[in-house]
Scaffold this motif. Structure first.
Motif, PDB file in Angstrom:
ATOM      1  N   SER A  43      35.528   7.740  -4.129  1.00 17.63           N
ATOM      2  CA  SER A  43      35.302   6.852  -3.245  1.00 17.63           C
ATOM      3  C   SER A  43      36.354   8.037  -2.122  1.00 17.63           C
ATOM      4  O   SER A  43      35.681   8.002  -1.136  1.00 17.63           O
ATOM      5  CB  SER A  43      35.625   5.960  -3.016  1.00 17.63           C
ATOM      6  OG  SER A  43      35.575   4.696  -3.661  1.00 17.63           O
ATOM      7  N   ILE A  44      37.563   8.474  -3.191  1.00 20.89           N
ATOM      8  CA  ILE A  44      37.901   8.888  -1.993  1.00 20.89           C
ATOM      9  C   ILE A  44      37.301  11.125  -2.085  1.00 20.89           C
ATOM     10  O   ILE A  44      37.547  10.992  -0.838  1.00 20.89           O
ATOM     11  CB  ILE A  44      40.012   9.529  -2.740  1.00 20.89           C
ATOM     12  CG1 ILE A  44      40.142   7.892  -2.333  1.00 20.89           C
ATOM     13  CG2 ILE A  44      40.265  10.274  -1.766  1.00 20.89           C
ATOM     14  CD1 ILE A  44      41.657   7.539  -3.219  1.00 20.89           C
ATOM     15  N   ASN A  46      35.292  12.485  -4.621  1.00 17.69           N
ATOM     16  CA  ASN A  46      33.598  12.671  -3.894  1.00 17.69           C
ATOM     17  C   ASN A  46      33.145  11.997  -2.360  1.00 17.69           C
ATOM     18  O   ASN A  46      32.264  12.531  -2.302  1.00 17.69           O
ATOM     19  CB  ASN A  46      33.089  12.436  -5.094  1.00 17.69           C
ATOM     20  CG  ASN A  46      33.124  13.459  -6.348  1.00 17.69           C
ATOM     21  OD1 ASN A  46      34.214  13.705  -6.149  1.00 17.69           O
ATOM     22  ND2 ASN A  46      33.266  12.735  -7.271  1.00 17.69           N
ATOM     23  N   GLY A  47      33.480  11.615  -2.489  1.00 14.03           N
ATOM     24  CA  GLY A  47      32.866  10.412  -0.755  1.00 14.03           C
ATOM     25  C   GLY A  47      32.715  11.386   0.667  1.00 14.03           C
ATOM     26  O   GLY A  47      31.907  11.681   1.379  1.00 14.03           O
ATOM     27  N   TYR A  48      33.451  12.521   0.415  1.00 14.62           N
ATOM     28  CA  TYR A  48      34.046  12.918   1.503  1.00 14.62           C
ATOM     29  C   TYR A  48      34.287  14.223   1.634  1.00 14.62           C
ATOM     30  O   TYR A  48      34.461  14.912   2.691  1.00 14.62           O
ATOM     31  CB  TYR A  48      35.039  12.221   2.101  1.00 14.62           C
ATOM     32  CG  TYR A  48      35.166  11.265   3.197  1.00 14.62           C
ATOM     33  CD1 TYR A  48      34.371  10.613   3.989  1.00 14.62           C
ATOM     34  CD2 TYR A  48      35.664   9.947   1.892  1.00 14.62           C
ATOM     35  CE1 TYR A  48      34.388   9.359   4.209  1.00 14.62           C
ATOM     36  CE2 TYR A  48      35.723   8.850   1.933  1.00 14.62           C
ATOM     37  CZ  TYR A  48      34.825   8.197   3.376  1.00 14.62           C
ATOM     38  OH  TYR A  48      34.744   6.610   3.243  1.00 14.62           O
ATOM     39  N   LYS A  49      34.364  15.373   0.370  1.00 16.72           N
ATOM     40  CA  LYS A  49      34.623  16.172   0.386  1.00 16.72           C
ATOM     41  C   LYS A  49      34.168  17.452   0.929  1.00 16.72           C
ATOM     42  O   LYS A  49      34.180  18.473   1.106  1.00 16.72           O
ATOM     43  CB  LYS A  49      34.561  16.552  -1.438  1.00 16.72           C
ATOM     44  CG  LYS A  49      32.864  16.230  -2.001  1.00 16.72           C
ATOM     45  CD  LYS A  49      33.665  16.369  -3.526  1.00 16.72           C
ATOM     46  CE  LYS A  49      31.872  17.319  -4.395  1.00 16.72           C
ATOM     47  NZ  LYS A  49      32.272  16.957  -6.237  1.00 16.72           N
ATOM     48  N   ASP A  50      32.473  16.729   0.527  1.00 21.34           N
ATOM     49  CA  ASP A  50      31.437  17.698   1.071  1.00 21.34           C
ATOM     50  C   ASP A  50      31.588  18.643   2.567  1.00 21.34           C
ATOM     51  O   ASP A  50      31.263  19.883   2.802  1.00 21.34           O
ATOM     52  CB  ASP A  50      29.891  17.333   1.638  1.00 21.34           C
ATOM     53  CG  ASP A  50      28.944  17.267  -0.170  1.00 21.34           C
ATOM     54  OD1 ASP A  50      29.765  17.780  -1.110  1.00 21.34           O
ATOM     55  OD2 ASP A  50      27.427  16.556   0.192  1.00 21.34           O
ATOM     56  N   MET A  51      32.203  18.130   3.593  1.00 19.67           N
ATOM     57  CA  MET A  51      32.779  18.793   4.796  1.00 19.67           C
ATOM     58  C   MET A  51      34.031  19.036   4.667  1.00 19.67           C
ATOM     59  O   MET A  51      34.071  20.312   5.277  1.00 19.67           O
ATOM     60  CB  MET A  51      32.792  17.923   5.633  1.00 19.67           C
ATOM     61  CG  MET A  51      33.891  16.356   5.544  1.00 19.67           C
ATOM     62  SD  MET A  51      33.660  15.532   6.642  1.00 19.67           S
ATOM     63  CE  MET A  51      33.438  13.535   5.973  1.00 19.67           C
ATOM     64  N   THR A  65      42.802  21.508   3.711  1.00 23.73           N
ATOM     65  CA  THR A  65      42.640  20.044   3.434  1.00 23.73           C
ATOM     66  C   THR A  65      43.800  19.498   2.516  1.00 23.73           C
ATOM     67  O   THR A  65      44.087  19.631   1.616  1.00 23.73           O
ATOM     68  CB  THR A  65      42.043  19.948   2.565  1.00 23.73           C
ATOM     69  OG1 THR A  65      40.154  20.659   3.071  1.00 23.73           O
ATOM     70  CG2 THR A  65      40.546  19.054   1.582  1.00 23.73           C
ATOM     71  N   LEU A  70      41.170  13.731   3.172  1.00 22.19           N
ATOM     72  CA  LEU A  70      40.197  13.052   2.461  1.00 22.19           C
ATOM     73  C   LEU A  70      40.093  11.261   3.049  1.00 22.19           C
ATOM     74  O   LEU A  70      39.703  11.103   2.399  1.00 22.19           O
ATOM     75  CB  LEU A  70      40.570  13.363   1.019  1.00 22.19           C
ATOM     76  CG  LEU A  70      40.188  14.844   0.824  1.00 22.19           C
ATOM     77  CD1 LEU A  70      40.678  14.798  -0.528  1.00 22.19           C
ATOM     78  CD2 LEU A  70      38.718  14.828   0.798  1.00 22.19           C
TER      79      LEU A  70
END
Length: 70
Positions: A43-44, A46-51, A65, A70
């Motif tokens: 959730s922390i 992989n949920g937001y890593k793309d940006m 980063t 994150l």
């Protein structure tokens, strides 16, 4: 019966070490550990890593980063 898991259990310290190896800044170790204890890694991270990724395969995060981002 023994199962082979694609993603075996990692301790919180191991998870933080993985994040550091991928370029994530750990400004507050206790914050990062508490976040991983409270919310699932997926959730922390992989949920937001793309940006925040500098490159995929393997995941390398852009400079600056942090876990707080994150």
């Amino acid at each position: 019966m023994v199962k082979n898991f694609k993603h075996p259990y990692k301790s919180f310290d191991e998870q933080i070490a993985i994040l550091k190896s991928r370029g994530v800044e750990i400004n507050d170790y206790e914050f990062a550990k508490n976040a991983l204890m409270t919310f699932p890694y997926y959730s922390i991270i992989n949920g937001y890593k793309d940006m925040f990724l500098k490159q995929k395969e393997p995941d390398i995060f852009s400079k600056g980063t942090s876990t707080e981002m994150l």
